[in-house]
Each structure stands twice: as C-alpha cells, then as structure tokens.
Design an enzyme around this catalytic site. Structure first.
Site, PDB file in Angstrom:
ATOM      1  N   LYS A  28       3.186  -7.815  13.827  1.00  0.00           N
ATOM      2  CA  LYS A  28       2.401  -6.895  12.991  1.00  0.00           C
ATOM      3  C   LYS A  28       1.675  -5.869  13.855  1.00  0.00           C
ATOM      4  O   LYS A  28       1.706  -4.677  13.566  1.00  0.00           O
ATOM      5  CB  LYS A  28       1.405  -7.708  12.145  1.00  0.00           C
ATOM      6  CG  LYS A  28       0.527  -6.867  11.237  1.00  0.00           C
ATOM      7  CD  LYS A  28       0.026  -7.651  10.042  1.00  0.00           C
ATOM      8  CE  LYS A  28      -1.040  -8.667  10.382  1.00  0.00           C
ATOM      9  NZ  LYS A  28      -2.376  -8.074  10.616  1.00  0.00           N
ATOM     10  N   SER A  29       1.030  -6.317  14.916  1.00  0.00           N
ATOM     11  CA  SER A  29       0.288  -5.380  15.779  1.00  0.00           C
ATOM     12  C   SER A  29       1.223  -4.319  16.360  1.00  0.00           C
ATOM     13  O   SER A  29       0.904  -3.129  16.370  1.00  0.00           O
ATOM     14  CB  SER A  29      -0.377  -6.141  16.928  1.00  0.00           C
ATOM     15  OG  SER A  29      -1.372  -6.996  16.437  1.00  0.00           O
ATOM     16  N   GLY A  79      -7.135  -4.210   8.298  1.00  0.00           N
ATOM     17  CA  GLY A  79      -8.140  -3.803   9.282  1.00  0.00           C
ATOM     18  C   GLY A  79      -7.486  -3.011  10.402  1.00  0.00           C
ATOM     19  O   GLY A  79      -8.006  -1.975  10.833  1.00  0.00           O
ATOM     20  N   SER A 120     -12.624  -7.080  20.686  1.00  0.00           N
ATOM     21  CA  SER A 120     -11.795  -6.577  19.585  1.00  0.00           C
ATOM     22  C   SER A 120     -10.760  -5.579  20.075  1.00  0.00           C
ATOM     23  O   SER A 120     -11.104  -4.504  20.585  1.00  0.00           O
ATOM     24  CB  SER A 120     -12.673  -5.910  18.518  1.00  0.00           C
ATOM     25  OG  SER A 120     -11.854  -5.156  17.635  1.00  0.00           O
ATOM     26  N   GLN A 135      -8.890  -3.989  18.124  1.00  0.00           N
ATOM     27  CA  GLN A 135      -8.901  -2.852  17.194  1.00  0.00           C
ATOM     28  C   GLN A 135      -9.896  -1.800  17.661  1.00  0.00           C
ATOM     29  O   GLN A 135      -9.613  -0.600  17.630  1.00  0.00           O
ATOM     30  CB  GLN A 135      -9.234  -3.325  15.781  1.00  0.00           C
ATOM     31  CG  GLN A 135      -8.116  -4.182  15.189  1.00  0.00           C
ATOM     32  CD  GLN A 135      -8.458  -4.748  13.833  1.00  0.00           C
ATOM     33  OE1 GLN A 135      -9.532  -4.532  13.298  1.00  0.00           O
ATOM     34  NE2 GLN A 135      -7.511  -5.486  13.264  1.00  0.00           N
ATOM     35  N   ASP A 172      -6.267 -14.939  15.492  1.00  0.00           N
ATOM     36  CA  ASP A 172      -5.703 -15.016  14.140  1.00  0.00           C
ATOM     37  C   ASP A 172      -5.188 -16.420  13.801  1.00  0.00           C
ATOM     38  O   ASP A 172      -4.726 -16.653  12.684  1.00  0.00           O
ATOM     39  CB  ASP A 172      -4.550 -14.009  14.000  1.00  0.00           C
ATOM     40  CG  ASP A 172      -5.064 -12.569  14.010  1.00  0.00           C
ATOM     41  OD1 ASP A 172      -6.246 -12.351  13.672  1.00  0.00           O
ATOM     42  OD2 ASP A 172      -4.279 -11.673  14.355  1.00  0.00           O
ATOM     43  N   LYS A 222     -13.064 -11.408   9.389  1.00  0.00           N
ATOM     44  CA  LYS A 222     -11.622 -11.181   9.253  1.00  0.00           C
ATOM     45  C   LYS A 222     -11.307 -10.893   7.781  1.00  0.00           C
ATOM     46  O   LYS A 222     -12.191 -10.549   7.010  1.00  0.00           O
ATOM     47  CB  LYS A 222     -10.853 -12.401   9.771  1.00  0.00           C
ATOM     48  CG  LYS A 222     -10.975 -12.566  11.276  1.00  0.00           C
ATOM     49  CD  LYS A 222     -10.285 -11.430  12.001  1.00  0.00           C
ATOM     50  CE  LYS A 222     -10.495 -11.497  13.492  1.00  0.00           C
ATOM     51  NZ  LYS A 222      -9.996 -10.304  14.170  1.00  0.00           N
ATOM     52  N   ARG A 228     -13.410 -16.371   7.767  1.00  0.00           N
ATOM     53  CA  ARG A 228     -12.414 -17.425   8.049  1.00  0.00           C
ATOM     54  C   ARG A 228     -13.039 -18.737   8.477  1.00  0.00           C
ATOM     55  O   ARG A 228     -12.360 -19.763   8.451  1.00  0.00           O
ATOM     56  CB  ARG A 228     -11.417 -16.956   9.105  1.00  0.00           C
ATOM     57  CG  ARG A 228     -10.343 -16.113   8.502  1.00  0.00           C
ATOM     58  CD  ARG A 228      -9.072 -16.128   9.297  1.00  0.00           C
ATOM     59  NE  ARG A 228      -8.138 -15.233   8.645  1.00  0.00           N
ATOM     60  CZ  ARG A 228      -7.387 -14.326   9.261  1.00  0.00           C
ATOM     61  NH1 ARG A 228      -7.435 -14.212  10.571  1.00  0.00           N
ATOM     62  NH2 ARG A 228      -6.572 -13.556   8.570  1.00  0.00           N
ATOM     63  N   ARG A 274      -3.602 -15.619   5.825  1.00  0.00           N
ATOM     64  CA  ARG A 274      -3.482 -16.736   6.771  1.00  0.00           C
ATOM     65  C   ARG A 274      -4.056 -18.034   6.210  1.00  0.00           C
ATOM     66  O   ARG A 274      -3.637 -19.120   6.596  1.00  0.00           O
ATOM     67  CB  ARG A 274      -4.115 -16.368   8.111  1.00  0.00           C
ATOM     68  CG  ARG A 274      -3.441 -15.148   8.749  1.00  0.00           C
ATOM     69  CD  ARG A 274      -3.738 -15.018  10.220  1.00  0.00           C
ATOM     70  NE  ARG A 274      -3.512 -13.652  10.689  1.00  0.00           N
ATOM     71  CZ  ARG A 274      -2.319 -13.163  11.054  1.00  0.00           C
ATOM     72  NH1 ARG A 274      -1.244 -13.925  11.016  1.00  0.00           N
ATOM     73  NH2 ARG A 274      -2.199 -11.924  11.457  1.00  0.00           N
TER      74      ARG A 274
HETATM   75  C1  S3P Z   1      -5.335  -6.762  15.919  1.00  0.00           C
HETATM   76  C2  S3P Z   1      -6.515  -7.169  16.489  1.00  0.00           C
HETATM   77  C3  S3P Z   1      -7.278  -8.333  16.016  1.00  0.00           C
HETATM   78  C4  S3P Z   1      -6.467  -9.199  15.067  1.00  0.00           C
HETATM   79  C5  S3P Z   1      -5.674  -8.407  14.071  1.00  0.00           C
HETATM   80  C6  S3P Z   1      -4.726  -7.457  14.778  1.00  0.00           C
HETATM   81  C7  S3P Z   1      -4.645  -5.581  16.482  1.00  0.00           C
HETATM   82  O1  S3P Z   1      -8.435  -7.885  15.335  1.00  0.00           O
HETATM   83  O2  S3P Z   1      -7.308 -10.106  14.389  1.00  0.00           O
HETATM   84  O3  S3P Z   1      -4.922  -9.242  13.227  1.00  0.00           O
HETATM   85  O4  S3P Z   1      -3.466  -5.354  16.141  1.00  0.00           O
HETATM   86  O5  S3P Z   1      -5.258  -4.867  17.288  1.00  0.00           O
HETATM   87  P1  S3P Z   1      -9.831  -7.594  16.097  1.00  0.00           P
HETATM   88  O6  S3P Z   1      -9.637  -6.427  16.960  1.00  0.00           O
HETATM   89  O7  S3P Z   1     -10.802  -7.310  14.991  1.00  0.00           O
HETATM   90  O8  S3P Z   1     -10.157  -8.867  16.822  1.00  0.00           O
END
Ligand code: S3P
Length: 440
Positions: free
Chosen positions: A21-22, A94, A167, A169, A320, A347, A351, A395
């Site tokens: 997914k990322s 997110g 994070s 993200q 995750d 999350k 969670r 999840r």
């Molecule tokens: C992700 C970062 C994670 C993860 C999310 C995907 C990403 O979040 O939980 O499912 O693709 O950069 P956080 O950056 O909030 O930890």
C-alpha cells in the site's frame, strides 16, 4: 452486515501478497510529478490507493489502468499540478491525504480536502505545522481536522524539521514539499520509520541524502527543484497484509501457509522478527526483487507461541501490525506487553482501544495502557464467540476474522467493507487457504 469466521482445522496453501500500500500510493504520486510516462505492475487496487490516483488525476496527471492490470501515469513535471475542480476525498487514507498535502504545498493551487468519518477524526496538525513553516496556507481550525482547504505556493521555503512523533507520513510530506522548495529540506528522525519515500524518489532519479551517526537522529535531506523521471516498476508485496495470512498459518493446528513475493525491508519487518521471538519458526526464501526491494516467500506453520515484552525498538517497523500481533499474543502462553506505541491511538481507529475490545469480546483477558496494551495469553485456542466492532478499521476486521479461524467458537465482525481499503483480495485469499468465512 455481520460476517463470521468459523474455526477450521487446516489453513494451507500458497498465495501471492498484494501490492504494498505504501509503495502503491507513492508510485502514483511520484509518477504524476515526473517527466514522462511511468508504468506499474502489481499496484494495490485498494480504495485508499485508488483515491490517491483519483486525486493526482484531479490535479492534472494522467492516471490510467490498462486491461491486464498495468497502470500508466503521465506526469505533469515538478510544478505542474493545478487546482482541482472538485473536493479531493481521500476516503479512509491517512497516507494519501498527508502525502498529497506535502505535494500540493509546492504548487500554485488551492484544493479542498476531506475523508470518511475515521479520516476526519485523525490529526493533521502534524502535517500542517511543518508545511505552514514552509509557506502553505490553509483553512484548518485549531484542532487540525479535515475537511479544510489548502493553498500551495511556488515559493516554498526549505526547513529542517524534527517530527515529534515517529511517522513516515510526516517525514514524507515534508520531503515531498522539500522537493519543490528553495534550498535543502532536512527531516531529523529520532527513530527510523519506513523508508519508501527515500528509496522510491531515488528510483525516480532524485538525490536524497540519508546520514546515520550512532546516537544521533537520522538526517534525511532533499534539495528542492529536482526533476523526477518516469520509471517502469513492479510494486513489491505488502508485508503488512501478508502478516494476516502468516498469523493464520501460525495459529491453525494444521497450518502450512506460504505468502509469496513479500517485501523484505528492515523498516517493515518488525512483526516477523517479533513473531519469531515468540516462537514462530517462519521460513524466508529469497525470490528476487522489485523496485529495488528484496522479495521473500514467507512460510508459516503451526507453533505454540510464548508471550513476550515486545522490545520498543520494533514498534515503528510493525506499527500497522499490532492488532494481528495481539491475536498471536492471545493464543500464546503467558503475558505479552506492548509499550511505546502511543501512535496506535491515532490510526484508522484508536487501535489500542479497538484491539483490547476485540480480544475481550472473545474471552481473552487484555488491558489498555496509555501507550500500548497487555494480553494474558490463553496458551492455546482462545474462547471466541464474540462480535467485534471494527470501528472503520480494516486491520481490526482482518485480525478478528483470523482469530475466528483458530478459536474455539466462531468470531464475528460488524463490517467487512473497510477491508477493501488495503486488501481487496483478503476474502478470496482466506478462502483459498481453506477458511470458512461468510455473511451471517
Ligand atoms: C505509512 C506510514 C504509517 C503507517 C501507514 C502507512 C506510509 O503511518 O501506519 O499505514 O505509507 O507512510 P504513520 O506515518 O502515521 O506512522
């Protein structure tokens, strides 16, 4: 709609891990910013990723799915995104919403953003704070919750930023804004988080600096004004999605499950390391590479696990995977303690609360702590028999259904729709392994 997973004796067989997914989000985003046309195979076609593709298209990139599943993205170049006509709806995602804010910050555009009930409750100040320092304007209220509008600028300023939370993200949003800022943007990470942005930007031809010195934060840097170049890439398999099937193999009395083509990246492997510490003897066979990542086939058979105190250093690399780890802990002998995982509170659901409630509804003793949880293992099959509230969290839904496949009594969930956000083939893969899951 309630769905129920009934206990089965054997889960066995081999399935291919869905695209990560990322990496899938990033492929569509970076492809949309690049010069030229990129081609991707194995892209995850979950709702989260599709919405990122739709957002890039609404901003001017050309995003197309060919018959046979290949995706083609024609980029607009470094500063070429334009204001979308409609609101950008990121659904449950997110990652999509936060990374895209970083991207849009450096373009002369205004966009309104929203998401589903879960996403609208998640904190965005963690992204807005550094992006405002760089020059972004927005209409967010003090709570920093969606919906709001943002206005980017071609005159973004580079910053050095140390995110208060671990994070990927936040790191990625700042680096992506940095790509179109004047000067060199630096993110200082106290704990290493997933490094797909850094690796994939390099794959698209950008220079990204990563400096590691013992005892100091990792310094990730990017010079503004670099051009991305189109690529052809296969998306590696998702270790987070694979973790559900691997757990199913470990818990099933006659378990013999292989998940093929799983990305083996140290910033994502915490679940596998911790499962092995608990006594799973996971097999890992190299099977090539994709987009610069090593791939492995993971083999999981039945194991009686032991509870552990999860070392905090694993937390970011399994962020995750805590709901499914908690399911393993529920079948283990002894206590499992998770600490240092306060990020789980923000999350897709809280969670920590949702995981503990899932276990308790099925006869497992578990308690919340501010930054984690404690599970008293049943030293074998958990009682089951409960109805789990999924709280818009894919999840939690998948974890509960895995628990049901090995419990004494069936386990039900109140909704499975959210599973499509990250793993649309989950039900088909579980059926192929011999699970008994149906609407009830
Ligand atoms: C992700 C970062 C994670 C993860 C999310 C995907 C990403 O979040 O939980 O499912 O693709 O950069 P956080 O950056 O909030 O930890």
């Amino acid at each position: 709609m309630v769905w129920t997973s009934r206990p089965v004796k054997n889960l066995s067989g081999a399935v291919r891990a869905p695209g990560d997914k990322s990496c899938s989000h990033r492929a569509l985003i970076f492809g949309g910013l690049a010069d030229g046309t990129s081609r991707f195979t194995g892209l995850l076609e979950g709702d989260d990723v599709l919405r990122t593709g739709a957002a890039m298209a609404a901003l001017g990139a050309k995003v197309q799915r060919l018959e046979g599943g290949e995706w083609i993205v024609t980029g607009v170049g470094a500063k070429g995104l334009e204001s979308p006509i409609d609101i950008l709806d990121f659904g449950n995602s997110g990652t999509g919403s936060r990374l895209m804010m970083g991207v849009m910050a450096g373009h002369a555009l205004t966009a309104s953003l929203t998401g589903d009930e879960s996403l609208r409750s998640r904190p965005m100040n963690r992204i807005l704070t550094p992006l405002r320092q760089m020059g972004l304007s927005d209409t967010a209220g003090p709570d920093g919750r969606l919906p709001f509008s943002i206005t980017g600028t071609r005159a973004l300023r580079a910053i050095t930023y140390a995110p208060p939370q671990a994070s990927a993200q936040v790191k990625s949003a700042v680096l992506l804004a940095g790509l179109s800022a004047e000067g060199t943007t630096v993110v200082e990470e106290a704990k290493p988080t997933r490094d797909h942005t850094e690796r994939m930007l390099r794959g698209f031809g950008a220079e990204v600096g990563v400096e590691r010195k013992p005892g100091e934060p990792i310094r990730v840097s990017i010079r503004g004004g670099q051009t991305l170049h189109a690529v052809e890439a296969e998306i590696p398999g998702d270790p987070s999605s694979a973790a559900f099937l691997v757990a199913a193999g470990i818990l099933s009395p006659g378990g013999d499950v292989t998940v093929e083509g799983v990305m083996s990246n140290p910033t994502r492997s915490g679940f596998y390391d911790v499962a092995n510490l608990m006594g799973a003897h996971l097999g890992a066979e190299e099977c090539g590479e994709a987009a610069g990542e090593r791939l492995i086939n993971v083999a999981a058979g039945y194991a009686q696990l032991k509870g552990i105190v999860v070392p905090e250093r694993y937390v970011p690399s399994m962020i995750d995977e805590f709901p499914i780890l908690a399911v393993l802990a529920a079948f283990a002998e002894g206590e499992t303690v998770v600490t240092g995982a306060e990020e789980l509170r923000v999350k897709e659901s809280d969670r920590i609360g949702a995981t503990v409630a899932m276990l308790r509804a099925n006869g497992v003793e578990a308690e919340e702590t501010p930054d984690g949880f404690i599970v008293q293992g049943c030293a074998g099959k958990v009682p089951g028999g409960g109805l789990v509230e999924t709280r818009h969290d894919h999840r939690i839904a998948m974890s509960a259904l895995i628990m049901g496949s090995a419990a004494q009594k069936p386990v039900s969930v109140d909704d499975i729709a959210m599973i499509d956000t990250s793993y649309p083939d989950f039900m088909a893969h579980m059926a192929a392994l011999g699970a008994d899951i149906s609407e009830t």
